[in-house]
Design an enzyme around this catalytic site. Structure first.
Site, PDB file in Angstrom:
ATOM      1  N   ASP A   1       0.785  -1.231   0.000  1.00 12.12           N
ATOM      2  CA  ASP A   1       0.000   0.000   0.000  1.00 12.12           C
ATOM      3  C   ASP A   1       0.820   1.285   0.000  1.00 12.12           C
ATOM      4  OD1 ASP A   1      -2.613  -1.072  -0.107  1.00 12.12           O
ATOM      5  OD2 ASP A   1      -2.407  -1.716   1.979  1.00 12.12           O
TER       6      ASP A   1
ATOM      7  N   ASP B   1      -6.165  -4.293  -6.645  1.00 15.37           N
ATOM      8  CA  ASP B   1      -5.925  -2.950  -6.103  1.00 15.37           C
ATOM      9  C   ASP B   1      -4.479  -2.491  -6.343  1.00 15.37           C
ATOM     10  OD1 ASP B   1      -7.654  -4.753  -4.800  1.00 15.37           O
ATOM     11  OD2 ASP B   1      -7.886  -3.474  -3.063  1.00 15.37           O
TER      12      ASP B   1
END
Ligand code: GLY
Length: 396
Positions: free
Chosen positions: A115, A174
């Site tokens: 992330d 993602d």
């Protein structure tokens, strides 16, 4: 007397029809951005007294929930502030954005998850773009190096999460979003390894994550020894075979961005194929804000995910700049409907409500019953981004 009655009736009719006239989109956009500035000023008034914390969502009592920078969404609030500074040119918002961005800096050393791209590019990346602040370069480059440590040459992807008994090398759709940081690092440093990792990840994902209809699986896990696909499953979707809405939007945005950065035709084609799957999907509602999964049980009563709508709108607006006039119109029609829907009272909160977040009705993880029908920072971030993108397009 008859004539007077006639004119009064005409006047009433005129007032009635004018009230029902659709507001021009530029007014919708400016109104939404002006509101967002006010709402986020209220948010910052609260957050400035919570050192090291970033807003996440609200709890069942409507109370603001915050997290430190480790949580994957830490870059979105500073990113919203940068976008609102870009819109307002307000020095106070710039100062706030710098103060809040600094809270995320330590994530440049993050190597235990993927992330780091979300965290740093939305915060420091936007800050650098708008201010040229020299010190932000080092943060972004260090972050890109940290992200690169997760590249697995065996399968050609950046590993998203840690290995478990269930998944040896999980890669989620993602993850396409994190490639923007690597492409920036390539351009800044000239180090082609960043480019090679990003392109390898995008190509491998294109090969193994997508079904024939261009919907995407959420998780593809690879065997660490052979590099082959171990299993295709979901974490946040309805089922392994379903089309989890935010994942589809991440894919659309990811390939659009990769086309912008590489000009490789295959990414443009992929983005257009994903767009077609979404736009033509019979389960995309009239207001174009997706249910949390395109195969969610209980449609049309299933919960919505405004974040999936905001990400999709932002991606479609960008994608509309790379296609022919007819396709452009098709994409912008959907994106405009999405912006109008999100800007309406159905999704947009009132000033000082909703924990001072902008949008309501997002879905974090429905299967985990976590963050369902709540505000989320990433919905606000991509909504503001989409508003700014459309505003820029209209001003051309
Ligand atoms: N990247 C996590 C999510 O979209 O929920």
């Amino acid at each position: 007397m008859k004539t007077i009655t006639f004119y009064i009736l005409i006047l009433i009719l005129f007032i009635f029809t004018s009230c029902r006239r659709v507001m021009p989109i530029d007014k919708v956009i400016d109104g939404s951005l002006a509101f967002s500035v006010k709402q986020y000023n209220l948010m910052t008034a609260v957050m400035k007294d919570k050192p090291g914390q970033l807003p996440r969502t609200i709890d069942a009592d409507g109370k603001l929930k915050t997290e430190n920078s480790r949580w994957w969404t830490s870059g979105f609030y500073p990113g919203c502030l940068w976008y609102l500074y870009e819109y307002s040119k307000d020095q106070k918002i710039k100062d706030d954005a710098m103060m809040i961005t600094a809270r995320v800096e330590q994530e440049k050393y993050t190597t235990n998850n993927h992330d780091v791209g979300f965290m740093l590019y939305c915060s420091f990346g936007n800050g650098l773009r708008l201010t040229n602040e020299e010190s932000y370069n080092e943060v972004l480059l260090t972050g890109a190096k940290s992200l690169s440590t997760r590249f697995r040459p065996k399968n050609g992807c950046i590993q998203s999460w840690g290995s478990t008994k269930k998944w040896q090398c999980p890669v989620i759709i993602d993850n396409m979003m994190n490639l923007e940081l690597l492409m920036w690092a390539f351009k800044k440093s000239g180090d082609s390894s960043f480019y090679k990792i990003a392109v390898s990840h995008a190509d491998t994902t294109m090969k193994y994550h997508f079904r024939r209809d261009y919907s995407t699986f959420h998780v593809v896990s690879y065997d660490t020894i052979t590099g082959k696909v171990e299993v295709r499953q979901t974490s946040q979707g309805f089922s392994d075979e379903s089309a989890w809405s935010r994942g589809q939007s991440w894919g659309l945005y990811g390939y659009t961005m990769m086309y912008r950065e590489t000009k490789l035709d295959r990414y443009l084609k992929q983005a257009q194929n994903i767009a077609d799957f979404l736009i033509n999907n019979p389960n995309l509602p009239d207001d174009k804000i997706p249910y949390w999964d395109y195969n969610a049980p209980g449609i049309p009563d299933a919960t919505r995910d405004a974040s999936a709508g905001a990400i999709m709108a932002s991606a479609l607006i960008e994608l509309s700049g790379y296609v022919n006039a007819e396709t452009k119109e098709k994409y912008l029609k959907v994106a405009e409907t999405q912006l109008r829907s999100l800007a309406s009272p159905a999704y947009m909160a009132k000033l000082g409500e909703n924990g001072n977040f902008i949008l309501m009705h997002n879905a974090g993880s429905v299967p985990a019953n976590s963050e369902v029908d709540v505000p989320l920072t990433y919905a606000d971030y991509y909504f503001i981004e989409a508003l700014l993108r459309y505003r820029k397009l209209l001003s051309k």
